[in-house]
Motif scaffolding. Structure first.
Motif, PDB file in Angstrom:
ATOM      1  N   CYS A 166       0.824  -1.194   0.081  1.00  0.00           N
ATOM      2  CA  CYS A 166      -0.083   0.193   0.101  1.00  0.00           C
ATOM      3  C   CYS A 166       0.817   1.218   0.057  1.00  0.00           C
ATOM      4  O   CYS A 166       1.681   1.518   0.642  1.00  0.00           O
ATOM      5  N   CYS A 185      -0.219   4.380   0.561  1.00  0.00           N
ATOM      6  CA  CYS A 185      -0.563   5.520   1.392  1.00  0.00           C
ATOM      7  C   CYS A 185       0.321   6.125   2.537  1.00  0.00           C
ATOM      8  O   CYS A 185       1.048   5.266   2.815  1.00  0.00           O
ATOM      9  N   CYS A 202       1.169   4.054   5.486  1.00  0.00           N
ATOM     10  CA  CYS A 202       1.999   2.699   5.304  1.00  0.00           C
ATOM     11  C   CYS A 202       3.419   2.964   4.731  1.00  0.00           C
ATOM     12  O   CYS A 202       4.232   2.001   4.701  1.00  0.00           O
ATOM     13  N   HIS A 253      -9.534  -0.069   5.672  1.00  0.00           N
ATOM     14  CA  HIS A 253      -8.094   0.533   5.115  1.00  0.00           C
ATOM     15  C   HIS A 253      -8.365   0.609   3.726  1.00  0.00           C
ATOM     16  O   HIS A 253      -8.710  -0.293   2.925  1.00  0.00           O
ATOM     17  N   GLN A 254      -7.987   1.957   3.172  1.00  0.00           N
ATOM     18  CA  GLN A 254      -8.143   2.187   1.697  1.00  0.00           C
ATOM     19  C   GLN A 254      -6.672   2.426   1.229  1.00  0.00           C
ATOM     20  O   GLN A 254      -5.957   3.195   1.391  1.00  0.00           O
TER      21      GLN A 254
HETATM   22 ZN   LIG Z   1      -1.879   2.089   3.498  1.00  0.00          ZN
END
Ligand SMILES: [Zn+2]
Length: 366
Positions: free
Chosen positions: A18, A20, A23, A63-64
């Motif tokens: 991920c 984001c 992360c 979580h996205q």
């Molecule tokens: Zn993430």
């Protein structure tokens, strides 16, 4: 009910990667979440594509993540690129050679040009990765210069005699390296783990007679063994042996196979130095098979067609891949004075990557 994921990539793969800010550090690219902090029953609860982006919602925590489709595509599950296929270290990214091949396309460069021209520097670094060595001409024949050369290639390695080692033919010495005796081709420092993988040999003085350097492509010899005597190759790549040296200053030992092979049996390292190989610990039958295999490999190495011979002159510096190329010399006379230094292939590859990066960013000169 299972939600279809992009390219069949599993939920755990997507979550680990991920992008984001929770992360992954936006500046350094470092992953911030260890695997133990992720839910064990991770899943993809929703996946939508919009343009060239994939938007994913993970279960059970909601979580996205957003991924670039092309970036994901290169990791498509079941793709034809195994992770280790091209790390630049196996035979797959090398040009293997016989003595005649390499004599016809001898890898050499100019030190002044190396310093002045990024493209030439790149060519010299590439030669070490692809051909296993390069000879740099016009390196000032001043003691200590070998360290400066080594620093331009990568990260200098400390060895037990120090960072710079003098190799001289001397009168009345018992040390084999300092007599004028011929030296059989071998890899250096087989008793080190990790192995110092780049060796520098800088010629300060050399008589006009004898003392020629002999280089042999250990990967070429190992590949020939694999096609001619596969059971011998399997024995040498599947048996760990101990190489050791004990001096007043140190006791160094490494337990590794003579032929190091990665997944699929691809050759990635050879250690050839009978002088420091320790007594084998294995059954009598295996001992006999091992030495038969080792003798067969030795015959491949010592095939007259395998070797290239040349003379280093004062100001020449040989840079070689010590995980691949065996180096020896014919009988030598005084005066002969070489200085040696070591570095590593990962540092060399990094230097090359930085040169490419600076050229991409529009700084063609170093
Ligand atoms: Zn993430």
């Amino acid at each position: 009910l299972t939600t279809t994921t992009p390219y069949g990539l599993p939920a755990i793969w997507l979550r680990i990667n991920c992008q984001c800010p929770l992360c992954r550090d936006a500046g350094t690219g470092e992953r911030l979440v260890p695997i133990g902090d992720l839910p064990q029953d991770i899943s993809v609860s929703a996946c939508t594509r919009s343009g060239d982006r994939y938007e994913i919602v993970f279960g059970p925590d909601g979580h996205q993540a957003v991924f670039d489709a092309r970036w994901l595509g290169q990791y498509a599950a079941g793709g034809d690129q195994p992770a280790s296929a091209d790390d630049g270290r196996t035979e797959d990214s090398k040009r293997l050679w016989s003595g005649a091949d390499i004599a016809a396309a001898f890898p050499q460069g100019s030190w002044p040009l190396f310093l002045a021209d990024t493209e030439h520097r790149q060519a010299c670094l590439t030669a070490v990765l692809r051909d296993g060595f390069v000879v740099l001409r016009d390196v000032p024949a001043e003691p200590g210069t070998v360290l400066s050369v080594a620093r331009h290639f990568g990260l200098v390695r400390e060895t037990e005699p120090g960072r710079v080692v003098d190799l001289e033919v001397r009168e009345g010495t018992a040390n084999h390296a300092f007599t004028g005796h011929p030296m059989r081709p071998r890899t250096s420092q087989a008793y080190r783990d990790p192995l110092p993988t780049v060796q520098f040999v800088h010629c300060l003085e050399q008589s006009d007679r004898g003392g020629e350097s002999i280089v042999i492509d250990g990967f070429h010899a190992a590949a020939a063994l694999r096609s001619g005597q596969p059971e011998a190759f399997a024995m040498l790549s599947g048996t760990e042996v101990t190489f050791a040296i004990v001096t007043v200053m140190s006791e160094l030992r490494a337990t590794r196979p003579v032929i190091g092979a990665g997944p699929g049996g691809r050759i990635r390292e050879v250690r050839v130095d009978s002088s420091c190989m320790q007594p084998l610990r294995m059954s009598a039958a295996d001992v006999i098979s091992f030495y038969e295999a080792y003798r067969a490999f030795s015959q491949e190495i010592l095939r007259p067609s395998a070797a290239a011979t040349f003379r280093l002159r004062p100001g020449d510096c040989l840079v070689l891949d010590n995980s691949r190329v065996l180096l020896g010399r014919t009988g030598a006379e005084r005066p002969r004075h070489m200085q040696l230094a070591w570095a590593d292939l990962d540092g060399l590859a990094s230097t090359l990557a930085m040169l490419r990066r600076s050229r991409r960013n529009g700084h063609p000169r170093s």
